[in-house]
Design a protein around this motif. Structure first.
Motif, mmCIF file in Angstrom:
data_model
loop_
_atom_site.group_PDB
_atom_site.id
_atom_site.type_symbol
_atom_site.label_atom_id
_atom_site.label_comp_id
_atom_site.label_asym_id
_atom_site.label_seq_id
_atom_site.Cartn_x
_atom_site.Cartn_y
_atom_site.Cartn_z
ATOM 1 N N TYR A 342 0.795 44.345 5.837
ATOM 2 C CA TYR A 342 1.488 43.543 5.168
ATOM 3 C C TYR A 342 2.577 42.719 5.565
ATOM 4 C CZ TYR A 342 4.965 43.383 1.086
ATOM 5 O OH TYR A 342 5.870 42.987 0.027
ATOM 6 N N GLY A 343 3.199 43.290 6.524
ATOM 7 C CA GLY A 343 4.277 42.637 7.292
ATOM 8 C C GLY A 343 5.712 42.298 6.712
ATOM 9 N N ARG A 344 5.879 42.856 5.509
ATOM 10 C CA ARG A 344 7.063 42.353 4.847
ATOM 11 C C ARG A 344 7.817 43.523 4.432
ATOM 12 N NH1 ARG A 344 4.558 38.147 0.395
ATOM 13 N NH2 ARG A 344 3.216 37.002 1.709
ATOM 14 N N GLY A 345 7.678 44.835 5.096
ATOM 15 C CA GLY A 345 8.652 45.861 4.881
ATOM 16 C C GLY A 345 7.424 46.968 4.378
ATOM 17 N N ALA A 346 8.105 48.179 4.505
ATOM 18 C CA ALA A 346 7.138 49.397 4.470
ATOM 19 C C ALA A 346 7.448 50.008 2.972
ATOM 20 C CB ALA A 346 7.662 50.566 5.524
ATOM 21 N N LYS A 347 8.503 49.903 2.387
ATOM 22 C CA LYS A 347 8.852 50.486 0.991
ATOM 23 C C LYS A 347 7.851 50.080 0.009
ATOM 24 C CE LYS A 347 13.868 51.499 1.645
ATOM 25 N NZ LYS A 347 15.303 51.114 1.290
ATOM 26 N N PRO A 348 7.594 48.845 -0.090
ATOM 27 C CA PRO A 348 6.741 48.621 -1.014
ATOM 28 C C PRO A 348 5.259 49.123 -1.013
ATOM 29 C CG PRO A 348 7.518 46.792 -0.571
ATOM 30 C CD PRO A 348 8.040 47.499 0.435
#
Length: 483
Positions: A342-348
């Motif tokens: 994903y590369g845009r953050g872990a929370k989602p």
């Protein structure tokens, strides 16, 4: 039994865990350890205890023991000795069990658990190797009892904890933490129902402020976390009642009746001298060089507690979410792949794995391996959400389809017509229709009941068959209702 007042009493608990090792063959012979085979088909003269046979130590068992010791902070003894533990039951062919006694392979370890008062260190006295006994089966109608010796000689690690636990909740937390460790280490499957991870609980009580331990009771072979808690809770109340009524708790072994929720006396508790331990004459002392220990240390995986801490500190997810993710090693690995893709953050990613993906696989014995939704496909799905090509409701439908078919998310969106409606004119037309049909609600909204915006959102989304862009719908509605 009514719950007794525990205000003046302190509970002392120590757990002994038997973990069956994930070797293909038994500890002293080449017979299979496979579970569920026809009775007495996985035996040979060695595990049947025939005269004149000699045990040969399985090297993989020793390596697994080293792995367990390093994973729990133990000292690895460079020289350990096997011993004969003498007792006579029908399921023990030789009349003795080959175990370890005064010179075990691992000593002086610990693990950490979470309690309401914070992190707690629980000591591990020792870890030693031994062979399992067979299994007795009894006819409830009064017919003959039988012995299945397939399990005789299956390799076990006995992990003996210090009496550092002070409640049934702490006991369960310790047991869960230990099971997670041995599963991550690849030495045990953690299956309590099949008996490959089983627990004996030593329980006693003493008055608060009292320094000396009182008589303890051993609760045998409890096969679920729920039953561990229930058995200990009952035993605490039973012992307090005995002491408060002027009696003495008898040192004994008790079994837990899962149907009635009570413990029952089984036999008097044996002490070490009852087993007449002596060094096993058919096995030489086991010598382990430091190079072997260091090789095993270098091959250890990241353990669950360290992994959860890293997820929290490096990825910014909550401790609760991290705990859910690391509870299953395969889930944690799947999640990490998805975060990378994903590369845009872990929370989602964490939210979608925990709340949606785990729901889809919860009834499958294969766990996360049952889904056809790869980590990369989840990353693609989250990308469609970020680009507002679909909304959250549609994304859940897409994930279910991908889970079952393995299709690319974009192909599912197109096939099912789930693309998000962001066209302002279409959304305005739907909003106008809803507002015209609900003039009473419009007046209430304009009179200050702004919570009705949710009602209007729902009606517009219904008109748009759930495909409306929530942000555009909200902006259009506010403009029309407040204009």
């Amino acid at each position: 039994m009514a719950t007794r007042s525990r205000e003046n009493w302190e509970v002392i608990i120590g757990l002994e865990v038997h973990a069956q090792m994930l070797t293909h063959t038994k500890i002293f012979c080449g017979c299979s350890t496979r579970f569920g085979a026809e009775a007495n088909t996985q035996t040979c003269p060695v595990c049947l205890g025939m005269p004149g046979v000699l045990p040969v130590l399985n090297e993989k068992v020793v390596e697994f023991a080293i792995r367990a010791g390093l994973g729990t902070g133990c000292e690895i003894r460079r020289e350990s000795v096997f011993a004969r533990k003498n007792y006579f039951y029908p399921d023990l062919p030789k009349g003795y069990q080959i175990s370890q006694f005064d010179l075990p392979i691992c000593e002086h370890g610990h693990l950490l658990i979470d309690t309401p008062d914070g992190e707690k260190r629980v000591g591990i006295t020792r870890i030693h190797m031994e062979e399992d006994a067979g299994k007795n089966t009894h006819d409830p109608e009064g017919g003959p009892s039988r012995v299945d010796l397939n399990r005789a000689g299956v390799p076990l690690l006995e992990i003996v904890g210090e009496p550092d636990l002070r409640s049934s909740d702490e006991a369960v937390e310790y047991l869960k933490s230990l099971r997670d460790i041995v599963v991550y280490l690849g030495i045990n499957d953690g299956n309590m129902e099949e008996g490959s991870f089983r627990c004996d609980a030593n329980v006693s009580v003493r008055q608060r402020g009292e320094a000396k331990f009182r008589n303890r009771v051993e609760l045998k072979n409890i096969n679920s976390f729920r039953f561990v808690k229930q058995a200990i809770e009952f035993e605490i109340d039973r012992q307090i009642e005995v002491w408060e009524e002027g009696g003495t708790v008898i040192t004994e072994t008790r079994l837990f009746d899962t149907q009635k929720g009570v413990t029952r006396a089984m036999r008097s508790k044996e002490e070490a001298h009852d087993y007449r331990y002596f060094p096993e004459p058919d096995l030489l002392p086991l010598r382990i060089d430091q190079a072997w220990i260091e090789r095993v240390r270098g091959e250890l995986p990241e353990l669950p507690r360290a992994k959860a801490k890293r997820f929290v500190e490096e990825q910014g997810i909550s401790p609760y979410d991290a705990g859910v993710l690391v509870a299953d090693q395969a889930v944690a690995a799947w999640y990490e792949r998805a975060v990378q893709a994903y590369g845009r953050g872990a929370k989602p990613v964490a939210n979608w794995v925990i709340n949606e993906l785990l729901r889809l696989v919860k009834d499958s014995p294969e766990g996360i391996a049952a889904t056809q939704a790869t980590p990369e496909k989840l990353a693609q799905l989250l990308g469609l959400l970020d680009e507002r090509k679909i909304n959250a409701a549609a994304a859940k439908q897409v994930l279910e389809a991908v889970h079952g078919t393995g299709q690319d998310p974009a192909a599912v969106v197109e096939a099912l017509g789930l693309g998000q409606v962001s066209d302002t004119s279409a959304i305005e037309a739907a909003a106008d229709k809803v507002i015209a049909a609900n003039q009473g609600q419009v007046e209430k909204y304009r009179g200050g009941k702004t919570a009705l915006l949710g009602f209007f959102m729902g009606q517009v989304m219904k008109e748009l068959q759930g495909k409306g862009d929530p942000k555009v719908v909200t902006d259009v509605l506010k403009a029309k209702l407040e204009g």
